[in-house]
Write a protein that holds these residues in place. Structure first.
Motif, PDB file in Angstrom:
ATOM      1  N   VAL A   1      -3.365   6.462   2.425  1.00  0.00           N
ATOM      2  CA  VAL A   1      -3.114   6.247   0.995  1.00  0.00           C
ATOM      3  C   VAL A   1      -4.225   5.373   0.396  1.00  0.00           C
ATOM      4  O   VAL A   1      -4.766   5.685  -0.669  1.00  0.00           O
ATOM      5  CB  VAL A   1      -1.729   5.602   0.765  1.00  0.00           C
ATOM      6  CG1 VAL A   1      -1.574   5.089  -0.660  1.00  0.00           C
ATOM      7  CG2 VAL A   1      -0.623   6.597   1.094  1.00  0.00           C
ATOM      8  N   ILE A   2      -4.582   4.311   1.089  1.00  0.00           N
ATOM      9  CA  ILE A   2      -5.656   3.428   0.606  1.00  0.00           C
ATOM     10  C   ILE A   2      -6.978   4.184   0.548  1.00  0.00           C
ATOM     11  O   ILE A   2      -7.728   4.082  -0.423  1.00  0.00           O
ATOM     12  CB  ILE A   2      -5.764   2.171   1.496  1.00  0.00           C
ATOM     13  CG1 ILE A   2      -4.562   1.268   1.268  1.00  0.00           C
ATOM     14  CG2 ILE A   2      -7.062   1.424   1.233  1.00  0.00           C
ATOM     15  CD1 ILE A   2      -4.480   0.090   2.213  1.00  0.00           C
TER      16      ILE A   2
ATOM     17  N   GLN B   1     -10.692   8.237  -4.917  1.00  0.00           N
ATOM     18  CA  GLN B   1     -10.431   8.567  -6.315  1.00  0.00           C
ATOM     19  C   GLN B   1     -11.152   7.589  -7.240  1.00  0.00           C
ATOM     20  O   GLN B   1     -11.761   7.984  -8.227  1.00  0.00           O
ATOM     21  CB  GLN B   1      -8.939   8.560  -6.590  1.00  0.00           C
ATOM     22  CG  GLN B   1      -8.586   8.902  -8.024  1.00  0.00           C
ATOM     23  CD  GLN B   1      -7.100   8.819  -8.300  1.00  0.00           C
ATOM     24  OE1 GLN B   1      -6.330   8.301  -7.515  1.00  0.00           O
ATOM     25  NE2 GLN B   1      -6.692   9.318  -9.445  1.00  0.00           N
ATOM     26  N   LEU B   2     -11.079   6.304  -6.918  1.00  0.00           N
ATOM     27  CA  LEU B   2     -11.764   5.294  -7.729  1.00  0.00           C
ATOM     28  C   LEU B   2     -13.272   5.523  -7.711  1.00  0.00           C
ATOM     29  O   LEU B   2     -13.925   5.462  -8.751  1.00  0.00           O
ATOM     30  CB  LEU B   2     -11.431   3.891  -7.224  1.00  0.00           C
ATOM     31  CG  LEU B   2     -12.036   2.734  -8.007  1.00  0.00           C
ATOM     32  CD1 LEU B   2     -11.577   2.768  -9.468  1.00  0.00           C
ATOM     33  CD2 LEU B   2     -11.673   1.410  -7.359  1.00  0.00           C
TER      34      LEU B   2
ATOM     35  N   ARG C   1      -7.510   7.400   0.179  1.00  0.00           N
ATOM     36  CA  ARG C   1      -7.494   8.346  -0.945  1.00  0.00           C
ATOM     37  C   ARG C   1      -7.667   7.626  -2.278  1.00  0.00           C
ATOM     38  O   ARG C   1      -8.359   8.125  -3.173  1.00  0.00           O
ATOM     39  CB  ARG C   1      -6.191   9.145  -0.955  1.00  0.00           C
ATOM     40  CG  ARG C   1      -6.138  10.191   0.109  1.00  0.00           C
ATOM     41  CD  ARG C   1      -4.895  11.022  -0.030  1.00  0.00           C
ATOM     42  NE  ARG C   1      -4.685  11.846   1.149  1.00  0.00           N
ATOM     43  CZ  ARG C   1      -3.531  12.330   1.508  1.00  0.00           C
ATOM     44  NH1 ARG C   1      -2.453  12.087   0.784  1.00  0.00           N
ATOM     45  NH2 ARG C   1      -3.416  13.069   2.582  1.00  0.00           N
ATOM     46  N   HIS C   2      -7.036   6.471  -2.420  1.00  0.00           N
ATOM     47  CA  HIS C   2      -7.182   5.694  -3.648  1.00  0.00           C
ATOM     48  C   HIS C   2      -8.639   5.269  -3.837  1.00  0.00           C
ATOM     49  O   HIS C   2      -9.180   5.358  -4.940  1.00  0.00           O
ATOM     50  CB  HIS C   2      -6.263   4.475  -3.607  1.00  0.00           C
ATOM     51  CG  HIS C   2      -6.439   3.572  -4.777  1.00  0.00           C
ATOM     52  ND1 HIS C   2      -5.989   3.875  -6.040  1.00  0.00           N
ATOM     53  CD2 HIS C   2      -7.040   2.364  -4.885  1.00  0.00           C
ATOM     54  CE1 HIS C   2      -6.310   2.911  -6.874  1.00  0.00           C
ATOM     55  NE2 HIS C   2      -6.942   1.977  -6.202  1.00  0.00           N
ATOM     56  N   GLU C   3      -9.273   4.811  -2.760  1.00  0.00           N
ATOM     57  CA  GLU C   3     -10.673   4.400  -2.838  1.00  0.00           C
ATOM     58  C   GLU C   3     -11.574   5.579  -3.191  1.00  0.00           C
ATOM     59  O   GLU C   3     -12.508   5.438  -3.979  1.00  0.00           O
ATOM     60  CB  GLU C   3     -11.113   3.757  -1.518  1.00  0.00           C
ATOM     61  CG  GLU C   3     -10.510   2.388  -1.303  1.00  0.00           C
ATOM     62  CD  GLU C   3     -10.718   1.845   0.108  1.00  0.00           C
ATOM     63  OE1 GLU C   3     -11.154   2.608   1.009  1.00  0.00           O
ATOM     64  OE2 GLU C   3     -10.424   0.653   0.325  1.00  0.00           O
TER      65      GLU C   3
ATOM     66  N   ALA D   1       0.834  -1.201   0.000  1.00  0.00           N
ATOM     67  CA  ALA D   1       0.000   0.000   0.000  1.00  0.00           C
ATOM     68  C   ALA D   1       0.870   1.253   0.000  1.00  0.00           C
ATOM     69  O   ALA D   1       0.446   2.314  -0.442  1.00  0.00           O
ATOM     70  CB  ALA D   1      -0.913   0.005   1.222  1.00  0.00           C
TER      71      ALA D   1
END
Length: 164
Positions: free
Chosen positions: A81-82, A88-89, A84-86, A49
């Motif tokens: 980080v995870i 964004q997705l 924020r990625h979720e 991650a």
């Protein structure tokens, strides 16, 4: 990171490997230079991650050992980080617009379902109170913008032409 799945739930508190509460921190040699890096893995996920530089120890040769404070900071950072990625997705797969028709506002949404074989989308309309007005299935490639949303509402929610 080791692929040995034995006792992956067991806490490990070593100088270069720290595993606890569903996370693993592993200090690794940075192959690009003479320094060290730390990789953070969430349990059950093979890709890290987070990978970042790690502090050198006092001897300037070996890495500083992991400890509880550093591990907790790394978990917090990797979790962010995870998250924020979720987010964004989710933003890439879900779009919302508002259009007016005959003086009434309608909320139009597109939700992309990223199915492996054939991704598709749901085009939906809701009135101001949130009640569903219409729903049609569209290809994942459907161009969702103010013009297409307005055209769909103006056409009485008929399936957009040339769409699945």
């Amino acid at each position: 990171m080791s692929t040995d799945n034995t006792a992956l739930d067991e806490p490990v508190h070593e100088a270069r490997l720290w595993r606890d509460n569903g996370w693993t921190a592993q200090v690794i040699k940075n192959e690009d230079d003479e320094g060290w890096a730390v990789a953070m893995f969430k349990a059950g996920v093979s890709e890290p991650a987070l990978v970042g530089p790690w502090t050198m120890g006092r001897d300037k040769k070996n890495p500083k050992p992991l400890d509880v404070a550093a591990f907790n900071t790394l978990v917090k950072t990797a979790s962010e980080v995870i998250r924020r990625h979720e987010q964004q997705l989710h933003a890439q797969l879900n779009k919302t617009l508002h259009v007016a028709h005959d003086g009434v506002w309608t909320k139009v949404t597109l939700e992309i379902v990223p199915a492996e074989d054939e991704p598709y989308g749901w085009l939906r309309a809701h009135d101001a109170s949130g009640a569903a007005l219409a729903q049609v299935k569209v290809p994942a490639s459907f161009r969702f913008n103010q013009t297409t949303a307005q055209a769909w509402v103006d056409a009485g929610f008929e399936r957009p032409a040339g769409r699945d």
